[in-house]
Design a protein around this motif. Structure first.
Motif, short mmCIF file in Angstrom:
data_model
loop_
_atom_site.label_atom_id
_atom_site.label_comp_id
_atom_site.label_asym_id
_atom_site.label_seq_id
_atom_site.Cartn_x
_atom_site.Cartn_y
_atom_site.Cartn_z
N GLN A 268 86.93 38.06 8.54
CA GLN A 268 85.83 38.63 7.49
C GLN A 268 86.50 39.46 6.47
OE1 GLN A 268 83.31 37.68 7.02
NE2 GLN A 268 82.32 36.86 9.11
N ALA A 269 87.78 39.80 7.00
CA ALA A 269 88.75 40.78 5.92
C ALA A 269 89.08 39.86 4.70
CB ALA A 269 89.76 41.51 6.58
N ASP A 270 89.27 38.66 5.07
CA ASP A 270 89.72 37.78 3.99
C ASP A 270 88.38 37.43 2.94
OD1 ASP A 270 92.06 37.35 5.08
OD2 ASP A 270 91.67 35.51 6.28
N ASN A 271 87.37 37.32 3.64
CA ASN A 271 86.22 37.05 2.67
C ASN A 271 85.86 38.42 2.01
OD1 ASN A 271 86.15 34.50 3.96
ND2 ASN A 271 84.69 35.31 5.66
N ALA A 272 85.91 39.44 2.68
CA ALA A 272 85.62 40.79 1.75
C ALA A 272 86.73 40.84 0.69
CB ALA A 272 85.98 41.77 2.60
N ALA A 273 88.03 40.71 0.89
CA ALA A 273 88.88 40.57 -0.20
C ALA A 273 88.64 39.66 -1.21
CB ALA A 273 90.39 40.51 0.46
#
Length: 429
Positions: A268-273
């Motif tokens: 989810q950090a990738d999606n947020a970024a």
């Protein structure tokens, strides 16, 4: 495979029954039908507020959730259309921050279906026409649109001047449609997937992406160059990383140290970024660093590594729900449960590969119980290995598990996930 929908509102159900009768002639591709339908409606797609258009194999829905949360944290009114729905068809159409009401939905679907007479549109084409029609009528500041399938021929791809386009994770899914032989397209499967997703690229509009292997990267670069679209790819025009301090983001505008997402899963950090990069690589809607941080903290996306709340279905058990059904989703789920044992309750439609989840989770699985997927043909227990057993439904599967304290993962299908949320009285809002 056919989408399904049901409603407790008789007026809505009457229109959903009409929707269920729609079919697409085998082999029909292109945007001709959706364009004809929108033309009869006065071309509402040309009257939308600033659009953020998101494609990808996995993560596009979560990216849309982050975009919506960040924009709303800044105080903007935001329209959102995503798919599929989990429990109620209304989930597909969020108008200025609120799910469309049953009364308005019934009126809107009746209008679209009446106008569509003779065009033979698909379920999804009618849905997108309905969403865009309502979005054009109700004032808002921004619009978040999730691609349904692929990108190039997706009904959402009638949008001509988005604020920014984004591509999330690439992987193998919907191969029957996205890898159908076609002259002039890439032969490498993942490159072909990238080619289809990059079909949402529009002239002069920023295309913002994650980083990918060489073949898919080349296809995305070609699409951006052909359209004259500024390309912002992670690892080049922007960067992100995670450590104990949080999510680190950097681009030509500067650096941000942001909180980690509240949504479970390292991915989810990738999606947020990606959502952050989409906002920072467009010039139409201004969003502050404070609103971006608040959006990352507040974003929620049901049935994606969701821990179910205490309810009629869960009892005292720890139950996780994820609608993942392809190899990339399996790998993400496996990372979340690394080193942990669990009971797997799985239902998967026939078009999907049973090993997509079983193989990456092999070291974690304590038992496998296979259940039907409501409204669809599904794989039987034997498809998941000799030790898998069957149950008539999720409640029966849970009741048969030993009381050993292990968590339970229910996965394999978003359609199954919707049924689980309904049974546990957790309706997405």
């Amino acid at each position: 495979m056919r989408d399904f929908a049901r409603s407790e509102s008789p007026a809505v159900q009457a229109q959903l029954d009409r929707l269920a009768q729609l079919s697409v002639p085998d082999g029909r591709l292109g945007l001709g039908t959706i364009r004809a339908l929108l033309s009869r409606l006065g071309n509402p797609h040309e009257q939308l507020p600033h659009v953020f258009h998101v494609a990808g194999t996995n993560g596009k829905g979560s990216t849309c959730a982050f975009l919506r949360a960040m924009l709303e944290a800044e105080g903007y009114k935001v329209h959102v259309t995503t798919s599929p729905h989990l429990v109620r068809y209304n989930e597909r159409i969020r108008v200025a921050g609120e799910l469309i009401s049953d009364e308005r939905l019934a009126e809107l679907l009746a209008e679209i279906l009446d106008v569509a007479d003779g065009l033979n549109p698909s379920f999804f084409e009618v849905t997108i026409a309905a969403a865009f029609t309502e979005f054009a009528r109700v004032p808002a500041d921004a619009c978040v649109v999730e691609v349904g399938l692929g990108g190039r021929f997706d009904a959402t791809n009638v949008i001509e001047h988005p604020a920014a386009c984004g591509i999330a994770t690439l992987g193998m899914d919907h191969e029957r449609f996205l890898l159908a032989p076609e002259e002039g397209t890439p032969t490498d499967p993942l490159s072909r997937i990238a080619f289809e997703k990059a079909g949402i690229t529009k002239p002069g509009c920023s295309l913002v992406t994650l980083s990918y292997p060489e073949g898919p990267t080349l296809e995305i670069e070609r699409a951006a160059m052909a359209a004259g679209a500024p390309l912002a790819m992670r690892g080049r025009e922007w960067h992100s990383s995670v450590d104990v301090a949080g999510l680190h983001y950097a681009d030509r505008h500067g650096e941000l140290v942001l909180p980690l997402p509240a949504m479970p899963g390292a991915h989810q950090a990738d999606n947020a970024a990606l959502a952050v990069a989409m906002l920072r690589h467009q010039d139409f809607v201004s969003v502050s660093a404070e609103a971006i941080a608040e959006g990352i903290r507040s974003a929620r996306w049901p049935a994606r590594m969701q821990r179910l709340a205490p309810g009629p279905l869960t009892g005292d058990r720890i139950i996780w729900l994820d609608g993942g059904h392809n190899p990339d989703a399996g790998a993400m789920i496996a990372r979340h449960f690394a080193g942990e044992r669990l009971h797997l309750v799985i239902g998967m439609i026939e078009a999907k590969n049973p090993q997509a989840l079983i193989a990456p989770l092999a070291d974690s699985i304590g038992s496998i119980t296979v259940v039907p997927v409501p409204g669809h043909e599904w794989h039987p227990a034997i498809a998941f290995g000799p030790d898998a057993r069957s149950a008539d439904d999720v409640p029966t599967a849970l009741a048969a598990l030993p009381d050993d304290g292990l968590p339970v993962l229910v996965s394999g299908s978003l359609y199954l996930a919707g049924e689980v949320l309904r049974l546990n009285d957790e309706l997405p809002d």
